[in-house]
Design a protein around this motif. Structure first.
Motif, PDB file in Angstrom:
ATOM      1  N   TRP A  28       0.808  -1.222   0.000  1.00 44.37           N
ATOM      2  CA  TRP A  28       0.000   0.000   0.000  1.00 44.37           C
ATOM      3  C   TRP A  28       0.842   1.273   0.000  1.00 44.37           C
ATOM      4  O   TRP A  28       0.292   2.377  -0.005  1.00 44.37           O
ATOM      5  CB  TRP A  28      -0.933   0.021   1.203  1.00 44.37           C
ATOM      6  N   ASP A  30       2.574   4.352  -1.319  1.00 44.44           N
ATOM      7  CA  ASP A  30       2.136   5.063  -2.526  1.00 44.44           C
ATOM      8  C   ASP A  30       3.315   5.635  -3.289  1.00 44.44           C
ATOM      9  O   ASP A  30       3.636   6.816  -3.185  1.00 44.44           O
ATOM     10  CB  ASP A  30       1.146   6.174  -2.133  1.00 44.44           C
ATOM     11  N   ALA A  88     -10.206   1.884  -3.188  1.00 43.22           N
ATOM     12  CA  ALA A  88      -9.152   1.162  -2.473  1.00 43.22           C
ATOM     13  C   ALA A  88      -9.372  -0.341  -2.485  1.00 43.22           C
ATOM     14  O   ALA A  88      -8.446  -1.101  -2.148  1.00 43.22           O
ATOM     15  CB  ALA A  88      -9.062   1.665  -1.041  1.00 43.22           C
ATOM     16  N   ASN A  91      -6.713  -1.842  -4.433  1.00 44.13           N
ATOM     17  CA  ASN A  91      -5.324  -1.632  -4.023  1.00 44.13           C
ATOM     18  C   ASN A  91      -4.535  -2.936  -4.060  1.00 44.13           C
ATOM     19  O   ASN A  91      -5.090  -4.034  -3.966  1.00 44.13           O
ATOM     20  CB  ASN A  91      -5.262  -1.080  -2.597  1.00 44.13           C
ATOM     21  N   HIS A  94      -1.584  -5.854   0.820  1.00 55.36           N
ATOM     22  CA  HIS A  94      -0.798  -5.216   1.884  1.00 55.36           C
ATOM     23  C   HIS A  94       0.260  -6.215   2.357  1.00 55.36           C
ATOM     24  O   HIS A  94      -0.062  -7.313   2.801  1.00 55.36           O
ATOM     25  CB  HIS A  94      -1.720  -4.827   3.043  1.00 55.36           C
TER      26      HIS A  94
END
Length: 212
Positions: A28, A30, A88, A91, A94
């Motif tokens: 995650w 950016d 999201a 995304n 994680h």
């Protein structure tokens, strides 16, 4: 929109990011595209244009490497004004405590076999992060409620996202098993094309290689 583009879904993994280049676990975090990543996205847009693709709407994640890939593709197509939905749910996976670590450093810390298991296994979860299974649990409901209905209705849809969120989408779309999805890897910025039937089944699937 031409008849042949109805019920078309195009998936594109983002172009090379700064942390891809540095061989770091990104998740995650950016990070931006590299200059190569920008060129990859532009080439993808040019290839789609050469083959006559036009989109009704696009979906992307909340992370800039995917959003910018989407924007660069649409710029090449001259379609900057179509609706772009950012969420999201798309995304990247994680990576928890692995995030920001060089993959070789992670292997030294936890062992090469353990890191390989975290990366490729469907259910293995890195410390503080997501497994591919839990990634799929957030991606698939969004795909089922927001993306596929648009495609099945007859629209041409672009999705610019990440390796693992797209693998989750593909697993659902193609009915792959966990073992099959563990073996799937997606190259950066190579469009994967699906033409769907009216019932949502796949009529045709192929990868669109870059063309100069």
């Amino acid at each position: 929109m031409t008849e042949r583009l109805k019920r078309t879904l195009v998936l594109v993994r983002h172009g090379q990011s700064e942390w891809n280049e540095a061989n770091l676990f990104t998740g995650w975090h950016d990070v931006a595209l590299t200059s190569l990543g920008i060129k990859e996205a532009q080439r993808a847009g040019k290839a789609l244009k050469i083959h006559g693709f036009r989109f009704d709407l696009a979906f992307t994640s909340a992370l800039q490497r995917a959003k910018n890939t989407c924007r660069l593709i649409l710029d090449e197509l001259g379609q900057q004004d179509i609706p772009v939905i950012e969420d999201a749910a798309l995304n990247e996976r994680h990576y928890g405590d692995l995030c920001g670590l060089n993959k070789a450093e992670a292997a030294e810390r936890w062992g090469e076999d353990q890191v390989r298991t975290w990366r490729r296994s469907f259910e293995a979860t890195p410390p503080g992060g997501e497994s591919l299974k839990t990634t799929a649990e957030r991606v698939i409901p969004f795909v089922e409620t927001s993306i596929l209905p648009e495609v099945v209705s007859g629209k041409s849809v672009l999705v610019a996202a990440h390796g693992n969120s797209l693998r989750s989408l593909i697993m659902e779309l193609e009915g792959m098993s966990p073992e099959q999805i563990e073996e799937l890897s997606l190259a950066t910025a190579v469009p994967r094309i699906y033409r769907l039937n009216e019932d949502g089944s796949i009529a045709k699937r192929y990868d669109l290689k870059d063309e100069e």
